[in-house]
Design a protein around this motif. Structure first.
Motif, PDB file in Angstrom:
ATOM      1  N   CYS A 192       0.831  -1.216   0.000  1.00  0.00           N
ATOM      2  CA  CYS A 192       0.000   0.000   0.000  1.00  0.00           C
ATOM      3  C   CYS A 192       0.862   1.262   0.000  1.00  0.00           C
ATOM      4  N   LEU A 193       2.050   1.163   0.608  1.00  0.00           N
ATOM      5  CA  LEU A 193       2.926   2.336   0.639  1.00  0.00           C
ATOM      6  C   LEU A 193       3.679   2.522  -0.683  1.00  0.00           C
ATOM      7  N   SER A 194       3.645   1.509  -1.540  1.00  0.00           N
ATOM      8  CA  SER A 194       4.405   1.582  -2.799  1.00  0.00           C
ATOM      9  C   SER A 194       3.566   2.059  -3.977  1.00  0.00           C
ATOM     10  N   VAL A 195       2.325   2.397  -3.733  1.00  0.00           N
ATOM     11  CA  VAL A 195       1.436   2.835  -4.820  1.00  0.00           C
ATOM     12  C   VAL A 195       0.861   4.207  -4.473  1.00  0.00           C
ATOM     13  N   PRO A 196       0.240   4.886  -5.427  1.00  0.00           N
ATOM     14  CA  PRO A 196      -0.397   6.170  -5.078  1.00  0.00           C
ATOM     15  C   PRO A 196      -1.436   5.967  -3.955  1.00  0.00           C
ATOM     16  N   ALA A 197      -1.692   7.033  -3.214  1.00  0.00           N
ATOM     17  CA  ALA A 197      -2.548   6.957  -2.020  1.00  0.00           C
ATOM     18  C   ALA A 197      -3.802   6.106  -2.239  1.00  0.00           C
ATOM     19  N   ILE A 198      -4.066   5.199  -1.300  1.00  0.00           N
ATOM     20  CA  ILE A 198      -5.252   4.350  -1.454  1.00  0.00           C
ATOM     21  C   ILE A 198      -6.514   5.041  -0.940  1.00  0.00           C
ATOM     22  N   ASP A 224     -17.694  -1.185  -6.446  1.00  0.00           N
ATOM     23  CA  ASP A 224     -18.697  -0.418  -5.693  1.00  0.00           C
ATOM     24  C   ASP A 224     -18.238  -0.186  -4.263  1.00  0.00           C
ATOM     25  N   TYR A 225     -17.662  -1.241  -3.698  1.00  0.00           N
ATOM     26  CA  TYR A 225     -17.201  -1.096  -2.319  1.00  0.00           C
ATOM     27  C   TYR A 225     -16.155   0.025  -2.229  1.00  0.00           C
ATOM     28  N   CYS A 226     -15.217   0.019  -3.173  1.00  0.00           N
ATOM     29  CA  CYS A 226     -14.176   1.052  -3.169  1.00  0.00           C
ATOM     30  C   CYS A 226     -14.812   2.432  -3.321  1.00  0.00           C
ATOM     31  N   TRP A 227     -15.701   2.520  -4.270  1.00  0.00           N
ATOM     32  CA  TRP A 227     -16.339   3.794  -4.574  1.00  0.00           C
ATOM     33  C   TRP A 227     -17.078   4.322  -3.337  1.00  0.00           C
ATOM     34  N   ASP A 228     -17.868   3.445  -2.706  1.00  0.00           N
ATOM     35  CA  ASP A 228     -18.665   3.868  -1.559  1.00  0.00           C
ATOM     36  C   ASP A 228     -17.800   4.267  -0.373  1.00  0.00           C
ATOM     37  N   ASN A 229     -16.595   3.722  -0.328  1.00  0.00           N
ATOM     38  CA  ASN A 229     -15.769   3.964   0.853  1.00  0.00           C
ATOM     39  C   ASN A 229     -14.549   4.849   0.579  1.00  0.00           C
ATOM     40  N   ARG A 232      -7.937   1.719  -8.209  1.00  0.00           N
ATOM     41  CA  ARG A 232      -6.760   1.505  -9.034  1.00  0.00           C
ATOM     42  C   ARG A 232      -5.507   1.299  -8.181  1.00  0.00           C
ATOM     43  N   SER A 233      -5.385   2.133  -7.154  1.00  0.00           N
ATOM     44  CA  SER A 233      -4.225   1.994  -6.272  1.00  0.00           C
ATOM     45  C   SER A 233      -4.244   0.650  -5.560  1.00  0.00           C
ATOM     46  N   LEU A 234      -5.426   0.261  -5.063  1.00  0.00           N
ATOM     47  CA  LEU A 234      -5.510  -1.010  -4.338  1.00  0.00           C
ATOM     48  C   LEU A 234      -5.208  -2.181  -5.263  1.00  0.00           C
ATOM     49  N   ASN A 244      -1.150  -6.258  -6.882  1.00  0.00           N
ATOM     50  CA  ASN A 244      -0.163  -6.731  -7.842  1.00  0.00           C
ATOM     51  C   ASN A 244       1.260  -6.634  -7.258  1.00  0.00           C
ATOM     52  N   VAL A 245       1.558  -5.494  -6.656  1.00  0.00           N
ATOM     53  CA  VAL A 245       2.867  -5.297  -6.030  1.00  0.00           C
ATOM     54  C   VAL A 245       3.082  -6.355  -4.954  1.00  0.00           C
ATOM     55  N   ARG A 246       2.018  -6.591  -4.169  1.00  0.00           N
ATOM     56  CA  ARG A 246       2.133  -7.554  -3.082  1.00  0.00           C
ATOM     57  C   ARG A 246       2.486  -8.935  -3.626  1.00  0.00           C
ATOM     58  N   ASN A 247       1.825  -9.336  -4.705  1.00  0.00           N
ATOM     59  CA  ASN A 247       2.129 -10.644  -5.298  1.00  0.00           C
ATOM     60  C   ASN A 247       3.587 -10.746  -5.724  1.00  0.00           C
ATOM     61  N   GLN A 248       4.084  -9.666  -6.277  1.00  0.00           N
ATOM     62  CA  GLN A 248       5.490  -9.696  -6.702  1.00  0.00           C
ATOM     63  C   GLN A 248       6.421  -9.786  -5.499  1.00  0.00           C
ATOM     64  N   LEU A 249       6.075  -9.055  -4.448  1.00  0.00           N
ATOM     65  CA  LEU A 249       6.924  -9.101  -3.250  1.00  0.00           C
ATOM     66  C   LEU A 249       6.863 -10.484  -2.594  1.00  0.00           C
ATOM     67  N   VAL A 250       5.691 -11.096  -2.660  1.00  0.00           N
ATOM     68  CA  VAL A 250       5.563 -12.452  -2.107  1.00  0.00           C
ATOM     69  C   VAL A 250       6.546 -13.384  -2.813  1.00  0.00           C
ATOM     70  N   ARG A 251       6.609 -13.253  -4.129  1.00  0.00           N
ATOM     71  CA  ARG A 251       7.533 -14.130  -4.874  1.00  0.00           C
ATOM     72  C   ARG A 251       8.978 -13.899  -4.451  1.00  0.00           C
ATOM     73  N   ILE A 252       9.318 -12.642  -4.207  1.00  0.00           N
ATOM     74  CA  ILE A 252      10.695 -12.350  -3.783  1.00  0.00           C
ATOM     75  C   ILE A 252      10.945 -12.933  -2.389  1.00  0.00           C
ATOM     76  N   MET A 253       9.962 -12.792  -1.503  1.00  0.00           N
ATOM     77  CA  MET A 253      10.102 -13.358  -0.144  1.00  0.00           C
ATOM     78  C   MET A 253      10.332 -14.866  -0.245  1.00  0.00           C
ATOM     79  N   GLN A 254       9.567 -15.504  -1.119  1.00  0.00           N
ATOM     80  CA  GLN A 254       9.709 -16.963  -1.270  1.00  0.00           C
ATOM     81  C   GLN A 254      11.094 -17.319  -1.790  1.00  0.00           C
TER      82      GLN A 254
END
Ligand code: CDP
Ligand code: MG
Length: 732
Positions: A532-538, A581-586, A591-593, A598-608
C-alpha cells in the motif's frame, strides 16, 4: 509470425557492424540497404515507406491505415533528416551524444532507427531506451508500438517498477532509468541489450547519473554495445567531455519564436494567477492550445475543476474549453486524452474550441503535446531536496531554474509562433532563479544507490566516476544508514542482510521491514502495508467531499497506527472481493488497491525466493496489531520522533521539530512515534505514523540507541530507563 530473413551480402556491406549472424532474426534487415540509401537521400517531397515495404515485417501482414497516418507525421520530424548520418555515426562509434530540441523526435524515432538497423535479435537481445519518469516510459512505449504497428508488450514493451509489459519478443524496450539500474544487478554487463539510449540525460536524475558511471565501466567490456546519450539542448557538451571521444551530434531544431511575458508584480497565489491567465488567453487570444505547469496532483485537479467551472459560465460566442490534467499517478486512459484534438467550433463558422493541459514537469521535456501555442508558467515544480545533516529527504515545491523556464517556454513554439506567460517578474527571472537545476545526485539520500553499487561490486565509491560526485557527507550518511540496518558490516562490505535487501525493488528501509517481519510472525501483514505504501494513495479525499471521505476512512482507522489503518483498508478491500462499488462507496482508490495487490504478489515471490516465511497473526488477537508495530519499530528505528514537554515533536538524533500530519488517524499526541515520511510544506510534518515505545526501541536497535553517543535531549532519560528495565528483566 515473423518471417526470418536471410541477410544478403548487399545488406552486410552497407555498413552494419557487429555480429552478422545475430542479425538474422531482425525482419528489418533485408530492407537495410534501401533504408539507408533511399530514405535519407530522398527525404523531402515524397518520402514513403511504401517503396520498401507494404507489409509489417513483424507480423507479416499489411500495415494498417493507422500506421500510414502516423508515418506521414513521423517523416516530418527533424530527426528524420538525420537518420542516415546518425546510424552511420553509431556504427562508427560506441558512444554517441545527441542533442536536440524537445519534440524533434529523439525519443520516439531514434530507438526505432536502431531496431531497423539490426541491433537487436528477436528472442534474445533488444534496444533499451531509458526514461526518468514512469509516465513517459509507458506513454512513449504505447506510441511507438502504434508507430511500428505492433501490439504493446510484444515487439515494443516497457518496464517500470512493479510493472513489466515486455516479453521474449521485445526488441525495443522503454524503461525507467531505475529499472535498468536494477537489471544491472543481475546482468552486470547488460548482455540483454545491444544498444542503450539514455534519454533525457539533461534531467540528471540520480539513476541516469549512476547508469552513466556504470556504463563507463561496462562499455570497454562490451565492444558490441552501443550507448546513445540523448539530451535536450542543455549540458550536452558536458556529456561529451565525460564520455571522452564520443561525437556530439545536434539534431537541427525547428522551433518558432515564442514571445515571453512577465508579470509586473510578483503573484501572491500562483494557482489562482495561472487560472486567471488561462481564462484570459481563452477569451482574448487567437486559436491554439494551452499548457499550464503546476506542481502536483491535488493542485492540478483543483485547477482543472476551477477552469471547467469558469468555462461553463462563458457565453456561447466563446469557444469550448476542454481541460485535461497530466501527472504521474493518472490512469493511462486519462493520460492518453492529452493527445486528443481540441474541440471544433460550437456552430459551423463559430470560434474553434481550445484544449488546456494542466501538467507537472512531465510536459517540460519528456512528453510533447502537439498544438500547444500558449504556455502558462508559474515558475514552480516539486523538487527533491536532501539535508544530510538532518538526514531528511523531502519533496518541496521550489522555484524552477532559468533552464527549466526556457524549456517550458519552448513548448509554445513547436508548431507555430507562440506565447509564454511567466507568472513572475523579469527581475525575479534574472536574479532569483538559479541558472540550472542541480543534478538530483546532489539532492538525494544515497542509501539505495550505495546499496545498488555495492551489489554491483563497486566498493570504492569515492573513486567511482560520477559526472558530478555526491557530497562526501551524503555518502557517509548512506553508508552509516546501511551499517545501522546491518546491510553493510563495519568494513563497509555487504552482508547477507544487504544482499537480501538489494534483491527487493524497495528503499532499503522498506526492504528491512520485510526482512524483520518473520521475526514477529507478521510478514503477511507487513507485505500488505509495504504494498500500500508503494502505490499512489489508497484513500481518496476529494475537496468537496472531504467530510464524507474522512468518515469513510474512520471505519478503517486504528487509533495508534496509520500503518495498521492501511492494512485494515486493504484487508477490507480483499474481504469485499475487490469490488468496485465497495471502493467507490468507501472513498478507496480502486486503481491503487489493485496495483497494491499486484505489487504484493510480486513481493511475495521475492520473499519466497529468499526463503522468508510467510506468516500471519490471528486478526482477532491483540498480537495482530502489536506484532506489526514491533516490526515497524525494528525496521524504522532511525525514523522516530519524541514528544517534547513543549508539545512539539523532535526527531531522534537529528533534532528536527515536526508535527503529526493532519491526515493521521492516530489519537492525541503519543510520546513516541515511528514515521514513514518527512513532509516539508509551510512547516515540517511527519506522515504515516505509528506509536512505539522506548522498550521496543532499545530492544530492537541497541546499536542505534547506544547511550554512550546519544545526544542530550528530553528523550534520553526514557531511553536510560528502558535500558534499566531491560537489565532488570534479564537478571530475573
Ligand atoms: O524526444 P523528443 O522530445 O525529441 O520528441 P518525441 O518525444 O520523440 O516526440 C516526437 C513527436 O511525436 C512529437 O511531435 C509528439 O507530439 C509526437 N507524439 C505523439 O503524438 N504522441 C505520443 N504519445 C508521443 C509523441
Ligand atoms: Mg524525448
Amino acid at each position: 509470425m515473423v518471417k526470418k530473413q536471410k541477410i544478403s551480402s548487399g545488406d552486410t556491406s552497407s555498413g552494419v557492424d557487429g555480429n552478422v549472424s545475430s542479425h538474422t532474426s531482425n525482419p528489418y534487415l533485408s530492407h537495410h540497404a534501401s533504408y539507408s540509401t533511399g530514405l535519407g537521400a530522398s527525404y523531402g517531397a515524397n518520402v514513403t515507406y511504401d517503396q520498401h515495404t507494404e507489409t509489417n515485417p513483424w507480423s507479416g501482414e499489411a500495415f494498417s491505415g493507422k500506421y500510414h497516418d502516423i508515418l506521414k507525421k513521423r517523416t516530418k520530424l527533424p530527426v528524420y533528416l538525420f537518420r542516415d548520418k546518425l546510424l552511420k555515426t553509431v556504427r562508427e562509434n560506441q558512444i554517441v551524444v545527441i542533442e536536440g530540441e524537445t519534440g524533434s523526435g529523439k525519443t520516439t524515432q531514434i530507438p526505432q532507427f536502431l531496431v531497423e538497423d539490426g541491433y537487436p535479435t528477436l528472442g534474445s537481445t533488444c534496444v533499451a531506451c531509458t526514461q526518468p519518469r514512469r509516465v513517459a516510459a509507458t506513454s512513449i512505449a504505447s506510441r511507438v508500438a502504434d508507430e511500428m504497428d505492433v501490439k504493446l508488450g510484444a515487439e515494443v514493451g516497457y518496464t517500470i517498477r512493479f510493472e513489466d509489459e515486455s516479453s521474449d519478443r521485445t526488441v525495443l524496450k522503454f524503461m525507467t532509468d531505475g529499472m535498468l539500474l536494477r537489471e544491472a544487478m543481475s546482468d552486470p554487463l547488460l548482455k540483454r541489450y545491444k544498444a542503450i539510449c539514455l534519454d533525457e540525460a539533461h534531467e540528471r536524475t540520480l539513476a541516469t547519473d549512476v547508469l552513466m558511471g556504470l556504463l563507463q565501466e561496462v562499455i570497454p567490456k562490451r565492444p558490441d554495445l552501443k550507448l546513445i546519450v540523448m539530451s535536450a539542448t542543455l549540458d550536452a557538451k558536458k556529456f561529451q567531455d565525460y564520455f571522452k571521444g564520443a561525437p556530439l551530434m545536434k539534431v537541427p531544431g525547428r522551433t518558432h519564436p515564442v514571445e515571453i511575458f512577465y508579470t509586473a508584480q510578483p503573484e501572491r497565489n500562483y494557482v489562482e494567477a495561472a487560472i486567471r491567465t488561462t481564462l484570459q488567453i481563452h477569451q482574448c487570444e487567437s486559436p491554439g492550445d494551452i499548457l499550464v505547469f503546476l506542481t502536483g496532483e491535488a493542485e492540478i485537479e483543483d485547477c482543472c475543476r476551477q477552469l471547467r467551472d469558469s468555462a461553463a459560465t462563458f457565453p456561447s460566442n466563446v469557444g469550448e474549453l476542454v481541460v485535461y490534467p497530466l501527472y504521474s499517478s493518472l490512469p493511462p486512459a486519462a493520460q492518453r486524452k492529452i493527445f486528443s484534438q481540441a474541440p471544433g467550433p460550437r456552430v459551423a463558422g463559430g470560434v474553434p474550441g481550445r484544449k488546456v493541459v494542466v501538467s507537472t514537469n512531465i510536459a517540460e521535456t519528456s512528453l510533447t503535446i502537439d498544438g500547444i501555442v500558449y504556455v502558462v508558467d508559474p515558475g514552480f515544480s516539486k523538487q527533491k531536496i536532501f539535508n544530510p545533516r538532518a538526514r531528511v529527504e523531502s519533496l518541496l515545491v521550489s522555484p524552477i531554474s532559468q533552464a527549466s523556464a526556457k524549456q517550458r517556454s519552448g513548448r509554445a513554439g513547436r508548431t507555430q509562433p507562440g506565447k509564454c506567460f511567466r507568472l513572475y517578474t523579469e527581475l525575479s527571472f534574472k536574479n532569483d532563479l538559479q541558472q540550472a537545476t542541480y543534478p538530483e545526485i546532489l539532492r538525494s539520500k544515497m542509501s539505495s544507490v550505495v546499496l545498488t553499487l555495492k551489489k554491483l561490486g563497486i566498493d570504492d565509491l569515492v573513486h567511482f566516476d560520477f559526472l558530478d560526485p555526491p557530497a562526501p557527507e551524503t555518502l557517509m550518511r548512506a553508508l552509516e544508514l546501511l551499517n545501522y540496518h546491518g546491510a553493510l558490516d563495519d568494513e563497509g562490505d555487504m552482508t547477507e542482510v544487504g544482499y537480501k535487501m538489494a534483491e527487493m525493488p524497495l528503499d532499503p528501509q522498506m526492504a528491512k521491514l520485510l526482512l524483520v517481519s518473520p521475526d514477529y510472525s507478521c510478514s503477511n501483514e507487513i507485505l500488505s502495508i509495504v504494498a500500500c505504501l508503494s502505490v499512489p494513495a489508497i484513500f481518496m479525499r476529494p475537496k468537496e467531499q472531504a467530510k464524507l471521505a474522512d468518515d469513510a476512512k474512520a471505519q478503517f482507522a486504528v487509533d495508534d497506527s496509520d500503518h495498521c489503518t492501511l492494512l485494515n483498508a486493504y484487508n477490507e478491500y480483499l474481504f469485499n472481493n475487490k469490488s468496485r462499488d465497495y471502493c467507490w462507496d468507501n472513498f478507496l482508490n480502486e486503481r491503487s488497491l489493485n496495483q497494491a495487490d499486484n505489487v504484493r504478489n510480486q513481493l511475495v515471490r521475492i520473499m519466497q525466493k529468499l526463503d522468508l516465511p510467510l506468516t500471519s497473526n490471528d486478526r482477532k488477537s491483540s498480537r495482530y496489531y502489536t506484532a506489526v508495530k514491533q516490526t515497524l519499530t525494528g525496521a524504522m528505528f532511525m525514523q522516530v520522533a519524541y514528544l517534547q514537554r513543549s508539545g512539539v515533536y523532535m526527531t531522534i538524533k537529528d533534532n528536527q521539530s515536526v508535527s503529526l500530519h493532519p491526515s493521521t488517524d492516530v489519537n492525541g499526541k503519543p510520546q513516541w512515534v515511528v514515521y514513514e515520511e518527512f513532509v516539508l510544506t509551510s512547516k515540517n510534518y511527519i506522515r504515516t505514523v505509528t506509536v512505539t515505545n522506548a522498550d521496543w526501541l532499545v530492544a530492537s536497535a541497541p546499536h542505534y540507541y547506544d547511550l554512550t553517543n546519544f545526544p542530550e535531549c528530553e528523550a534520553k532519560g526514557e531511553i536510560e530507563q528502558a535500558y534499566r528495565r531491560m537489565a532488570q528483566r534479564a537478571s530475573k
